[in-house]
Design a protein around this motif. Sequence first.
Motif, mmCIF file in Angstrom:
data_model
loop_
_atom_site.group_PDB
_atom_site.id
_atom_site.type_symbol
_atom_site.label_atom_id
_atom_site.label_comp_id
_atom_site.label_asym_id
_atom_site.label_seq_id
_atom_site.Cartn_x
_atom_site.Cartn_y
_atom_site.Cartn_z
ATOM 1 N N SER A 102 0.290 -0.244 -10.222
ATOM 2 C CA SER A 102 -1.484 -1.211 -10.890
ATOM 3 C C SER A 102 -0.434 -2.840 -10.284
ATOM 4 O O SER A 102 -1.583 -3.691 -10.281
ATOM 5 N N THR B 192 -6.840 0.797 -3.924
ATOM 6 C CA THR B 192 -6.058 1.182 -4.947
ATOM 7 C C THR B 192 -5.701 1.252 -6.004
ATOM 8 O O THR B 192 -4.871 1.814 -6.334
ATOM 9 N N THR C 144 -4.713 10.473 -4.951
ATOM 10 C CA THR C 144 -3.070 9.310 -5.654
ATOM 11 C C THR C 144 -2.183 9.991 -6.134
ATOM 12 O O THR C 144 -0.742 9.409 -5.869
ATOM 13 N N VAL D 51 -3.321 10.193 2.703
ATOM 14 C CA VAL D 51 -4.176 8.938 2.186
ATOM 15 C C VAL D 51 -5.146 9.542 2.461
ATOM 16 O O VAL D 51 -6.294 8.806 1.734
ATOM 17 N N PRO E 144 -12.672 5.288 -6.572
ATOM 18 C CA PRO E 144 -11.761 5.552 -6.148
ATOM 19 C C PRO E 144 -10.862 6.063 -8.307
ATOM 20 O O PRO E 144 -9.962 6.919 -8.229
ATOM 21 N N THR F 199 0.779 -3.899 -7.155
ATOM 22 C CA THR F 199 -0.280 -4.014 -6.268
ATOM 23 C C THR F 199 -1.273 -5.620 -6.942
ATOM 24 O O THR F 199 -1.630 -5.839 -5.690
ATOM 25 N N GLN G 3 -9.754 1.536 4.099
ATOM 26 C CA GLN G 3 -9.014 1.481 4.561
ATOM 27 C C GLN G 3 -8.687 1.883 5.913
ATOM 28 O O GLN G 3 -7.849 1.778 6.126
ATOM 29 N N SER H 287 -14.389 2.926 -0.309
ATOM 30 C CA SER H 287 -13.031 2.494 -0.054
ATOM 31 C C SER H 287 -11.797 3.131 1.143
ATOM 32 O O SER H 287 -11.671 2.562 1.481
ATOM 33 N N PHE I 237 1.039 -1.394 0.011
ATOM 34 C CA PHE I 237 0.313 -0.020 0.272
ATOM 35 C C PHE I 237 0.942 1.443 -0.303
ATOM 36 O O PHE I 237 0.667 1.846 -0.434
ATOM 37 N N ASN J 178 -10.010 11.013 -5.351
ATOM 38 C CA ASN J 178 -9.723 10.343 -4.933
ATOM 39 C C ASN J 178 -8.117 9.499 -6.303
ATOM 40 O O ASN J 178 -6.763 10.050 -5.816
#
Length: 454
Positions: free
Chosen positions: A170, A215, A428, A376, A419, A173, A351, A347, A164, A424
Motif C-alpha cells: 500500500s 485498491t 487481493t 481482479v 474494499p 501505491t 476499475q 470500487s 495497479f 475483496n
Amino acid sequence: MGRRKNQQKNAAALFDSDDDESLSTSSEAMSETSLAPEPEEAYGGNASLDSCLDALYEKRGATREKALSLLIDGFRNKLQHQFVANKYVTLLHQFLNSMKKGSAKEISLASNAIGLLAITVGAEDNAAREIMDETMTSLLQVLKSGTDPSKISYILECVAIVTFIGSNSSEETEKAMQIIWQFVRPKLGPNVGPTKPSLPVMTAALSAWSFLLTTMDGWKINSKTWQESISYLSSLLDKDDRSMRIAAGEAIAVIFEVGSLEKFCSEPKDSSDKVRNGAMHIQGLRAKILNQVRDLAVEAGGKGSAKKDLNSQKTLFREVLEFLEDGYYPDTTMKFAGDALVISSWSRLIQVNFLKRFLGGGFVKHMQENELLQDVFDFTPKRKSEGVSESSRLDKGIHYVYVPKVRKEGSCQRFYKSPNSALNKARTQILNKKRTMSQGKNTGHYAVSAGDEE
C-alpha cells in the motif's frame, strides 16, 4: 548482427509511410467504449509483431510511431502471451527509448504500450513488478521535462496501470497516488507537474487517482498525505466542466466506500477536544457534499449543454446520493458474448470503467482470456468454467466467499460492501499470491519531491 540489420531494413520499408491517418487509431482509442471484439485476423501473428518491434530501432520518428500504433492494436485486441513471453524486456526497453527521445505523440503511444504490456504479462513471474521498477523513473523524468498536455494524461494512466498490477504494498501505491495527485491539486514548491494543468489533464489524473484508491485499505492510508483532499474534491463539484464533476463524484464515492473518512479531512483547529470537533467537522462536510450531490442529480441542462453529458452526470449523482443517504451500492450487470460481469461496488465500477477506457475495443477479449482481469473481477467466462475442476475452483477461493444478496427495498437493512469486505480481501490475496516477493528496490524511483516524505 547481420540478421538484425536486415530485419530492421525490412521493417523500415514496411513502415515507411506518411499516412498519418493510420497513426490516429491508437492515440484516440483510449476514449473508445465499444464492447465489440475486433477480428483477430487484422493483427496478424508473431511475424508482423516482430516487424513492429524491429521498426522501433529505426531513427525516423514516424516509423516508430506507426510501429507503436500497430503494437498497441495487437496488444489490445488479442492476448499476446506467446509474443511477450521471451521479449517483454526488449519491448519494455524500446518503449522506454521512445519515451526518452520521441515526440509528444510517440511518448503518448509508448506510455500506452507500456500499460498494455503490463496487462499482458499479468501479475505472475514478477514481470509486472519489473516493468513498474524500470518504468517509474522514466515516467517521472518525462513529467518533469515539459508541460505538453497531449502526453501527460497518457503518462498518468500508465503510472496507474503499472502500479495497479506491479505494486506489492500500500505504501508503493500511495506514493504513485501522490505523483498523480499533483496534477489534480498542484501545490506550491517543487513538484513533477505544471503549476496549472488543464481541465482534461486534471480529469484524467483524478480518474487515475481514484482507480488506485480502489485498491487501498482505509486503515493503511496515511492521514498526513491526504488532509483536506475531500474538501478540495467538494470544490471540484462546483466546476463548470461536467467531466470534472463526474470524476470528482466518483472519487468522493470511493473515499466513502473505502472508509476512514477522517484521513481525507483537515484536522480541527481547536485541539481542546479533537475527537468531538473532528466528528462535527466530518458531519458538516458530509452534509455539504450531500447538498451538492442532490443538486447535480437533478440539474437542468443549460444553453448549449450536451444532453449525453448531462444524463451521465445525473445518473452518476443519483447513484452517489442513494449510496450516501441509504447505503445502496451500484447494481449493474455488463453482458458480452454470452457472459455477465456483475458490478456491485463503487470500487469495482471505477476499475471496470478505467480498464474499459484503457483497453478500448479489446476489453471484451481481455475479459474472456486474460487471467489477470478475471482474478481482479472474480470473473469466469462460461466456456472456461465448463472445463474447470472443483479442485481448481477451490484453489481460486473467491467463488466460495459468501456474499448475501441485498435487494433495493425500503425495509431491507443497509449493507456496506467495501474494499475491506471478505470478497475483496480474497481477491487481493490471490493477486498478491501471484506476485513473487520482490527483492528489488521499493522506493527511490517514486520520489516526488524532497518535502513529500516524512
